[in-house]
Write a protein that holds these residues in place. Sequence first.
Motif, PDB file in Angstrom:
ATOM      1  N   ASP A  15       0.826  -1.207   0.000  1.00  0.00           N
ATOM      2  CA  ASP A  15       0.000   0.000   0.000  1.00  0.00           C
ATOM      3  C   ASP A  15       0.860   1.256   0.000  1.00  0.00           C
ATOM      4  OD1 ASP A  15      -2.141  -1.696   0.068  1.00  0.00           O
ATOM      5  OD2 ASP A  15      -2.643  -1.349   2.164  1.00  0.00           O
ATOM      6  N   VAL A  16       1.958   1.225   0.749  1.00  0.00           N
ATOM      7  CA  VAL A  16       2.863   2.376   0.797  1.00  0.00           C
ATOM      8  C   VAL A  16       3.409   2.680  -0.593  1.00  0.00           C
ATOM      9  CG1 VAL A  16       5.087   3.214   1.686  1.00  0.00           C
ATOM     10  CG2 VAL A  16       3.489   2.022   3.213  1.00  0.00           C
ATOM     11  N   LEU A  17       3.846   1.650  -1.285  1.00  0.00           N
ATOM     12  CA  LEU A  17       4.398   1.825  -2.630  1.00  0.00           C
ATOM     13  C   LEU A  17       3.334   2.308  -3.607  1.00  0.00           C
ATOM     14  CD1 LEU A  17       6.648  -1.349  -2.718  1.00  0.00           C
ATOM     15  CD2 LEU A  17       7.474   0.998  -2.982  1.00  0.00           C
ATOM     16  N   ALA A  18       2.142   1.722  -3.518  1.00  0.00           N
ATOM     17  CA  ALA A  18       1.070   2.114  -4.435  1.00  0.00           C
ATOM     18  C   ALA A  18       0.685   3.576  -4.223  1.00  0.00           C
ATOM     19  CB  ALA A  18      -0.143   1.211  -4.225  1.00  0.00           C
ATOM     20  N   GLU A  19       0.591   4.004  -2.973  1.00  0.00           N
ATOM     21  CA  GLU A  19       0.235   5.388  -2.693  1.00  0.00           C
ATOM     22  C   GLU A  19       1.321   6.353  -3.154  1.00  0.00           C
ATOM     23  OE1 GLU A  19      -0.663   5.626   1.441  1.00  0.00           O
ATOM     24  OE2 GLU A  19      -2.386   4.260   1.313  1.00  0.00           O
ATOM     25  N   ALA A  20       2.577   5.981  -2.927  1.00  0.00           N
ATOM     26  CA  ALA A  20       3.679   6.841  -3.379  1.00  0.00           C
ATOM     27  C   ALA A  20       3.688   6.944  -4.899  1.00  0.00           C
ATOM     28  CB  ALA A  20       5.013   6.272  -2.878  1.00  0.00           C
ATOM     29  N   ALA A  21       3.475   5.809  -5.567  1.00  0.00           N
ATOM     30  CA  ALA A  21       3.462   5.802  -7.030  1.00  0.00           C
ATOM     31  C   ALA A  21       2.348   6.673  -7.572  1.00  0.00           C
ATOM     32  CB  ALA A  21       3.321   4.368  -7.540  1.00  0.00           C
ATOM     33  N   PHE A  22       1.161   6.501  -7.019  1.00  0.00           N
ATOM     34  CA  PHE A  22       0.017   7.228  -7.577  1.00  0.00           C
ATOM     35  C   PHE A  22       0.140   8.726  -7.331  1.00  0.00           C
ATOM     36  CE2 PHE A  22      -4.378   8.382  -8.361  1.00  0.00           C
ATOM     37  CZ  PHE A  22      -4.655   7.590  -9.462  1.00  0.00           C
ATOM     38  N   ALA A  23       0.662   9.097  -6.181  1.00  0.00           N
ATOM     39  CA  ALA A  23       0.859  10.525  -5.900  1.00  0.00           C
ATOM     40  C   ALA A  23       1.803  11.141  -6.927  1.00  0.00           C
ATOM     41  CB  ALA A  23       1.412  10.706  -4.487  1.00  0.00           C
ATOM     42  N   LEU A  24       2.861  10.416  -7.280  1.00  0.00           N
ATOM     43  CA  LEU A  24       3.800  10.920  -8.279  1.00  0.00           C
ATOM     44  C   LEU A  24       3.180  10.938  -9.670  1.00  0.00           C
ATOM     45  CD1 LEU A  24       7.072   9.177  -7.056  1.00  0.00           C
ATOM     46  CD2 LEU A  24       6.551  11.629  -6.985  1.00  0.00           C
ATOM     47  N   PHE A  25       2.375   9.925  -9.990  1.00  0.00           N
ATOM     48  CA  PHE A  25       1.714   9.897 -11.296  1.00  0.00           C
ATOM     49  C   PHE A  25       0.824  11.136 -11.463  1.00  0.00           C
ATOM     50  CE2 PHE A  25       1.765   4.980 -11.038  1.00  0.00           C
ATOM     51  CZ  PHE A  25       3.078   4.965 -11.459  1.00  0.00           C
ATOM     52  N   GLY A  29       2.897  13.100 -13.840  1.00  0.00           N
ATOM     53  CA  GLY A  29       2.467  12.369 -15.028  1.00  0.00           C
ATOM     54  C   GLY A  29       3.039  10.970 -15.002  1.00  0.00           C
ATOM     55  N   PHE A  30       2.320  10.035 -15.612  1.00  0.00           N
ATOM     56  CA  PHE A  30       2.733   8.633 -15.565  1.00  0.00           C
ATOM     57  C   PHE A  30       4.054   8.415 -16.282  1.00  0.00           C
ATOM     58  CE2 PHE A  30       2.779   4.333 -17.360  1.00  0.00           C
ATOM     59  CZ  PHE A  30       2.616   3.582 -16.205  1.00  0.00           C
ATOM     60  N   GLU A  31       4.178   8.955 -17.481  1.00  0.00           N
ATOM     61  CA  GLU A  31       5.360   8.694 -18.295  1.00  0.00           C
ATOM     62  C   GLU A  31       6.626   9.284 -17.681  1.00  0.00           C
ATOM     63  OE1 GLU A  31       5.264   6.663 -20.595  1.00  0.00           O
ATOM     64  OE2 GLU A  31       3.148   6.534 -21.124  1.00  0.00           O
ATOM     65  N   ARG A  32       6.518  10.398 -16.991  1.00  0.00           N
ATOM     66  CA  ARG A  32       7.697  11.080 -16.442  1.00  0.00           C
ATOM     67  C   ARG A  32       8.109  10.524 -15.077  1.00  0.00           C
ATOM     68  NH1 ARG A  32       6.863  17.386 -16.550  1.00  0.00           N
ATOM     69  NH2 ARG A  32       9.016  17.233 -15.800  1.00  0.00           N
ATOM     70  N   THR A  33       7.326   9.638 -14.522  1.00  0.00           N
ATOM     71  CA  THR A  33       7.653   9.041 -13.220  1.00  0.00           C
ATOM     72  C   THR A  33       8.368   7.720 -13.431  1.00  0.00           C
ATOM     73  OG1 THR A  33       5.706  10.041 -12.180  1.00  0.00           O
ATOM     74  CG2 THR A  33       6.712   8.183 -11.044  1.00  0.00           C
ATOM     75  N   VAL A  35      10.522   4.220 -11.709  1.00  0.00           N
ATOM     76  CA  VAL A  35      10.522   3.358 -10.524  1.00  0.00           C
ATOM     77  C   VAL A  35      11.458   3.920  -9.459  1.00  0.00           C
ATOM     78  CG1 VAL A  35      11.122   1.059  -9.646  1.00  0.00           C
ATOM     79  CG2 VAL A  35       9.860   1.293 -11.800  1.00  0.00           C
ATOM     80  N   ASP A  36      12.576   4.490  -9.892  1.00  0.00           N
ATOM     81  CA  ASP A  36      13.503   5.106  -8.928  1.00  0.00           C
ATOM     82  C   ASP A  36      12.827   6.252  -8.178  1.00  0.00           C
ATOM     83  OD1 ASP A  36      15.629   3.414  -9.455  1.00  0.00           O
ATOM     84  OD2 ASP A  36      16.412   4.667 -11.082  1.00  0.00           O
ATOM     85  N   ASP A  37      12.001   7.029  -8.876  1.00  0.00           N
ATOM     86  CA  ASP A  37      11.266   8.109  -8.214  1.00  0.00           C
ATOM     87  C   ASP A  37      10.324   7.534  -7.145  1.00  0.00           C
ATOM     88  OD1 ASP A  37      12.436  10.018  -9.880  1.00  0.00           O
ATOM     89  OD2 ASP A  37      10.821   9.855 -11.360  1.00  0.00           O
ATOM     90  N   ILE A  38       9.673   6.448  -7.490  1.00  0.00           N
ATOM     91  CA  ILE A  38       8.680   5.855  -6.588  1.00  0.00           C
ATOM     92  C   ILE A  38       9.353   5.325  -5.314  1.00  0.00           C
ATOM     93  CG2 ILE A  38       6.979   4.008  -6.317  1.00  0.00           C
ATOM     94  CD1 ILE A  38       6.512   4.266  -9.382  1.00  0.00           C
ATOM     95  N   GLU A 100     -14.878   1.385  -2.361  1.00  0.00           N
ATOM     96  CA  GLU A 100     -14.156   1.501  -1.090  1.00  0.00           C
ATOM     97  C   GLU A 100     -13.284   2.754  -1.057  1.00  0.00           C
ATOM     98  OE1 GLU A 100     -11.938  -2.076  -0.732  1.00  0.00           O
ATOM     99  OE2 GLU A 100     -13.653  -3.300  -0.096  1.00  0.00           O
ATOM    100  N   LYS A 101     -12.734   3.142  -2.221  1.00  0.00           N
ATOM    101  CA  LYS A 101     -11.857   4.308  -2.307  1.00  0.00           C
ATOM    102  C   LYS A 101     -12.321   5.189  -3.466  1.00  0.00           C
ATOM    103  CE  LYS A 101      -7.855   1.666  -0.640  1.00  0.00           C
ATOM    104  NZ  LYS A 101      -6.466   1.216  -0.969  1.00  0.00           N
ATOM    105  N   PRO A 102     -13.430   5.899  -3.273  1.00  0.00           N
ATOM    106  CA  PRO A 102     -14.003   6.654  -4.402  1.00  0.00           C
ATOM    107  C   PRO A 102     -13.070   7.700  -4.987  1.00  0.00           C
ATOM    108  CG  PRO A 102     -15.065   7.230  -2.312  1.00  0.00           C
ATOM    109  CD  PRO A 102     -14.230   6.024  -2.041  1.00  0.00           C
ATOM    110  N   GLU A 103     -12.364   8.440  -4.144  1.00  0.00           N
ATOM    111  CA  GLU A 103     -11.486   9.486  -4.670  1.00  0.00           C
ATOM    112  C   GLU A 103     -10.357   8.891  -5.502  1.00  0.00           C
ATOM    113  OE1 GLU A 103      -8.674  13.195  -3.089  1.00  0.00           O
ATOM    114  OE2 GLU A 103      -9.905  12.056  -1.677  1.00  0.00           O
ATOM    115  N   PHE A 104      -9.751   7.833  -4.990  1.00  0.00           N
ATOM    116  CA  PHE A 104      -8.689   7.160  -5.731  1.00  0.00           C
ATOM    117  C   PHE A 104      -9.230   6.592  -7.044  1.00  0.00           C
ATOM    118  CE2 PHE A 104      -6.617   3.047  -6.685  1.00  0.00           C
ATOM    119  CZ  PHE A 104      -5.338   3.504  -6.969  1.00  0.00           C
ATOM    120  N   SER A 105     -10.414   6.002  -6.990  1.00  0.00           N
ATOM    121  CA  SER A 105     -10.995   5.386  -8.184  1.00  0.00           C
ATOM    122  C   SER A 105     -11.264   6.416  -9.266  1.00  0.00           C
ATOM    123  CB  SER A 105     -12.291   4.647  -7.821  1.00  0.00           C
ATOM    124  OG  SER A 105     -12.033   3.580  -6.930  1.00  0.00           O
ATOM    125  N   VAL A 106     -11.773   7.586  -8.870  1.00  0.00           N
ATOM    126  CA  VAL A 106     -12.044   8.644  -9.844  1.00  0.00           C
ATOM    127  C   VAL A 106     -10.739   9.152 -10.450  1.00  0.00           C
ATOM    128  CG1 VAL A 106     -12.899  11.004 -10.114  1.00  0.00           C
ATOM    129  CG2 VAL A 106     -14.231   9.335  -8.810  1.00  0.00           C
TER     130      VAL A 106
END
Length: 240
Positions: A15-25, A29-33, A35-38, A100-106
């Motif tokens: 969950d920690v990794l997923a949250e860090a990744a999504f915040a950076l995305f 932006g997805f393409e500019r992020t 794995v090292d950034d995450i 379960e996570k409406p904001e994340f899902s949107v």
Amino acid sequence: MTEDRRPAKKPPMRDVLAEAAFALFMERGFERTTVDDIVASAGVGRRSFFRYFPSKEDAVFPDHERCLAEMTAFLDTAGDGDPVDTVCDAARLVFRMYAEKPEFSVQRYRLTREVPGLRTYELSVVRRYERTMAGYLERRWGDTPDAALRAEVIAAAVVAAHNNGLRSWLRSGGRGDAGAEVDRALELVRSLWGAAAERPLPPVAEEDVIVMIAPKGAPMWRVVQRIEAAIGEEEAVAER
């Protein structure tokens, strides 16, 4: 009253990794992020990331593997009720994951609209749900004629109906009663397929085949002329 001094339970590393990744995305932006950034944001090493996620795309959909496992277990233990009702209930497991996570899902919905690669990845995940439901239906109908065909068609209808209701909710920004939209869409599948799912399918009509031999090098107009003549003779015989 004694104060609880126990340390707060840390969230799972996944969950920690997923949250860090999504915040950076969302920020870069997805393409500019990368794995090292995450891993830098999460405070872990690259090995930790790949222990949980094979790719960046997987980090956008961290909950689908769990949901797919829940659906598989649900269908494996389902009773002898109506199979179409059962797969509709299985589809609701996917909806509850989003709810379960409406904001994340949107936010994820908006991100997948912007990044074609994520949309392709999402479609592959949806196809896995569809195959799981089709496999269940085919097992339930066993030796019923056209069991595989029925299973594929109905599973695809359930997925399409569920996604229609879900997308309406996501496009609205997560407002309104999403469950009602999904229920309404799935009820359409039930009304169309519930009673008809086990009816015999109409036989496939047998088509007449015309075999014609033409000289090598014959002009195309001559070949077409002979085919038309043969069809005309067949129709004349049928009218007698």
